[in-house]
Design an enzyme around this catalytic site. Structure first.
Site, PDB file in Angstrom:
ATOM      1  N   HIS A 103       0.831  -1.210   0.000  1.00 13.57           N
ATOM      2  CA  HIS A 103       0.000   0.000   0.000  1.00 13.57           C
ATOM      3  C   HIS A 103       0.868   1.263   0.000  1.00 13.57           C
ATOM      4  O   HIS A 103       0.724   2.142  -0.858  1.00 13.57           O
ATOM      5  CB  HIS A 103      -0.917  -0.025   1.229  1.00 13.57           C
ATOM      6  CG  HIS A 103      -1.829   1.153   1.349  1.00 13.57           C
ATOM      7  ND1 HIS A 103      -3.140   1.123   0.934  1.00 13.57           N
ATOM      8  CD2 HIS A 103      -1.627   2.404   1.823  1.00 13.57           C
ATOM      9  CE1 HIS A 103      -3.692   2.306   1.146  1.00 13.57           C
ATOM     10  NE2 HIS A 103      -2.798   3.113   1.697  1.00 13.57           N
ATOM     11  N   GLU A 104       1.783   1.340   0.954  1.00 15.36           N
ATOM     12  CA  GLU A 104       2.619   2.542   1.055  1.00 15.36           C
ATOM     13  C   GLU A 104       3.538   2.679  -0.162  1.00 15.36           C
ATOM     14  O   GLU A 104       3.839   3.792  -0.591  1.00 15.36           O
ATOM     15  CB  GLU A 104       3.429   2.533   2.360  1.00 15.36           C
ATOM     16  CG  GLU A 104       2.592   2.506   3.649  1.00 15.36           C
ATOM     17  CD  GLU A 104       1.560   3.625   3.774  1.00 15.36           C
ATOM     18  OE1 GLU A 104       1.809   4.740   3.283  1.00 15.36           O
ATOM     19  OE2 GLU A 104       0.484   3.357   4.356  1.00 15.36           O
ATOM     20  N   HIS A 148       1.759   4.615  -2.726  1.00 12.55           N
ATOM     21  CA  HIS A 148       1.829   6.062  -2.453  1.00 12.55           C
ATOM     22  C   HIS A 148       3.205   6.612  -2.877  1.00 12.55           C
ATOM     23  O   HIS A 148       3.307   7.687  -3.468  1.00 12.55           O
ATOM     24  CB  HIS A 148       1.657   6.335  -0.956  1.00 12.55           C
ATOM     25  CG  HIS A 148       0.233   6.290  -0.472  1.00 12.55           C
ATOM     26  ND1 HIS A 148      -0.760   7.075  -1.018  1.00 12.55           N
ATOM     27  CD2 HIS A 148      -0.362   5.571   0.528  1.00 12.55           C
ATOM     28  CE1 HIS A 148      -1.900   6.824  -0.369  1.00 12.55           C
ATOM     29  NE2 HIS A 148      -1.689   5.928   0.568  1.00 12.55           N
ATOM     30  N   GLU A 156      -4.969   7.833  -2.773  1.00 12.63           N
ATOM     31  CA  GLU A 156      -5.442   6.567  -2.228  1.00 12.63           C
ATOM     32  C   GLU A 156      -5.720   5.570  -3.353  1.00 12.63           C
ATOM     33  O   GLU A 156      -5.573   4.367  -3.168  1.00 12.63           O
ATOM     34  CB  GLU A 156      -6.707   6.845  -1.399  1.00 12.63           C
ATOM     35  CG  GLU A 156      -6.952   5.920  -0.253  1.00 12.63           C
ATOM     36  CD  GLU A 156      -5.784   5.689   0.694  1.00 12.63           C
ATOM     37  OE1 GLU A 156      -4.935   6.594   0.878  1.00 12.63           O
ATOM     38  OE2 GLU A 156      -5.702   4.581   1.245  1.00 12.63           O
TER      39      GLU A 156
HETATM   40 ZN    ZN Z   1      -3.098   5.207   2.012  1.00 12.93          ZN
END
Ligand code: ZN
Length: 501
Positions: free
Chosen positions: A266-267, A270, A296
């Site tokens: 997830h990170e 980003h 997101e």
């Molecule tokens: Zn996030």
């Protein structure tokens, strides 16, 4: 003669330097600074923030800004320069109308409100937080009215802070669709009583081995170690100084393997976004992701569409088994895949699966709408919250801590933030739908070739930073603006297969 825009440059450069310094100090506080450092360092943060504010909000900058917009010069600016002017103007629109005394009172309130919330949560007592929340709501609504355009819903003003290219009408119909399509699907799954065993996630996984695997995994999906750093903190988060210094934290627990793995992916999503921002705009006020929802969408695209697919694990499941040998020896790829995608109504948003997650957001959206548009009694909120959980997810929180007190956002005055999480997942689904038609997506997942996906995201989305908005980029890339039906289609297809419906 020097153009007006050029005259703004020194102010903007100083503001960027201050922002970068602040980001670095805050990163250090979250990751390595000793506990006792907090008080003294916070006062430095306060001084620097104040300096940032004065650098950008002052009479000279204000006059230059007016001049640019009024004269012909604006039309001659490049797309990037125009975006910088627009972004700067937005900061004025937000802060200028607020009387100094009100702003001061609000700042004092929010300086202590998160602490009050944390204590109330610890004591499991909403009443301890209620009066503070009431005050925060009062100021947020008041400040929003200063910026409200004629005929605009008040809540939309707040929603635009996080996703400026969507109207409230669009977001309303998005959530109406989620309610109509997903509530019955979740009920259908719950009533089928299929047991998916995910207990193996809580076996013992050596922390050093987890760290090693997660760092490798980040690199595998595209994290650039020449431009990025991975560290550890209580909660996973991403921050960036510019496109050549992007950082994220992870958190490892011995008895929870999935948490660290999916936080890592997830990170990384980003981070890849921030690493791909164009050199021309990084270190400017438009040199970061365009909105919360778009950011997101990138993290969730990596986490869910890539990281929770079967094809992805076909390529690396053996490596995972090897890493933790013999802990996962008895778990097949199929069992692993089902476990990471198991869906079950639960009370805590941050622990929710892909399918039930948007319902947690729907509940917050409906409550925020009531808070902002109606004169609701804050003491009624816990019951409203619990009733909605029962209605949409079929479960009822028994305590405030596992109900209305679970999220920090409202204590920081962040109303309008939550929808971005669900919109992000929906945007990710739209991108996924488009990519599947454009490149051999499943094949790439199996072989670990993510360059082509990343390149598409970079060319259409990442590199523009805030120069273009979400809807514009979606249209340019996929041929249409935001369309929530891809999200519903994606979830239905995936979960009908998993639960054999
Ligand atoms: Zn996030």
């Amino acid at each position: 003669m020097q153009g007006i825009f050029q005259q703004l440059t020194p102010y903007l450069e100083k503001a960027m330097a201050l922002t970068t310094a602040l980001t670095l100090i805050e990163w250090d506080m979250e990751t390595t600074a000793p506990e006792e450092a907090a008080d003294a360092t916070s006062s430095i943060i306060g001084l620097l923030s104040d300096e940032y504010f004065k650098t950008i909000m002052n009479d000279e900058v204000k006059q230059l800004l007016h001049k640019i917009v009024e004269t012909e010069e604006y039309k001659q600016l490049t797309e990037v320069e125009q975006a910088i002017v627009t972004q700067l103007q937005k900061q004025y629109d937000e802060f200028e109308p607020v009387p100094q005394s009100e702003y001061k009172a609000y700042s004092e309130l929010t300086a202590k409100s998160s602490g009050i919330w944390a204590k109330a949560k610890e004591n499991n007592d909403f009443n301890e937080f209620a009066e503070t929340l009431k005050e925060i709501i009062y100021y947020r609504k008041k400040f929003a009215t200063y910026r409200q355009k004629k005929g605009q819903p008040l809540y939309e003003v707040l929603l635009h802070d996080f996703e400026p290219s969507f109207t409230m009408e669009q977001i309303d119909s998005f959530f109406a669709l989620i309610k109509k399509e997903l509530v019955p699907l979740i009920r259908q799954i719950t009533s089928k009583n299929v047991v998916i065993d995910r207990s193996f996630n809580h076996r013992s996984y050596d922390i050093d081995l987890q760290r090693e695997f997660c760092i490798w995994l980040s690199g595998y999906v595209g994290f650039d170690f020449e431009r990025g750093v991975i560290s550890e903190a209580e909660h996973p988060f991403t921050t960036n100084l510019h496109n050549r210094d992007v950082r994220y934290t992870n958190h490892y627990e011995e008895n929870n393997l999935f948490n660290a793995i999916f936080s890592a992916i997830h990170e990384t999503g980003h981070c890849i976004y921030e690493m791909n921002i164009d050199d021309e705009i990084t270190q400017t006020i438009v040199g970061s992701g365009t909105s919360m929802a778009m950011h997101e969408s990138q993290s969730r695209f990596y986490e869910n569409m890539i990281g929770k697919s079967k094809e992805f694990w076909e390529g690396i499941y053996e490596k995972l088994q090897q890493q933790f040998k013999p802990v996962l020896n008895d778990i097949t790829l199929e069992q692993f895949y089902l476990a990471i995608n198991q869906s079950e109504p639960s009370l805590i948003r941050t622990e929710a699966d892909e399918l039930t997650y948007p319902l947690h957001i729907l509940i917050r959206y409906e409550i925020e709408k009531k808070i902002i548009t109606e004169d609701i009694d804050v003491y009624e909120l816990p019951t409203i919250w619990n009733d909605l959980y029962e209605e949409y997810l079929g479960i009822r929180p028994q305590t405030d801590a596992e109900g209305i007190l679970q999220d920090v956002h409202w204590s920081m005055g962040e109303f309008g933030y939550f929808p971005s999480y669900a919109l992000g997942s929906a945007i990710a689904s739209q991108l996924y739908h488009f990519m599947k038609q454009t490149i051999p997506f499943e094949q790439c997942l199996k072989t670990g070739e993510f360059e082509e996906m990343e390149q598409m995201l970079k060319e259409h989305i990442h590199k523009y930073g805030m120069v273009r908005n979400t809807n514009r980029m979606l249209k340019d890339m996929t041929g249409e603006t935001f369309n929530a039906s891809y999200y519903i289609e994606y979830l239905k297809e995936k979960y009908r297969k998993i639960y054999d419906l």
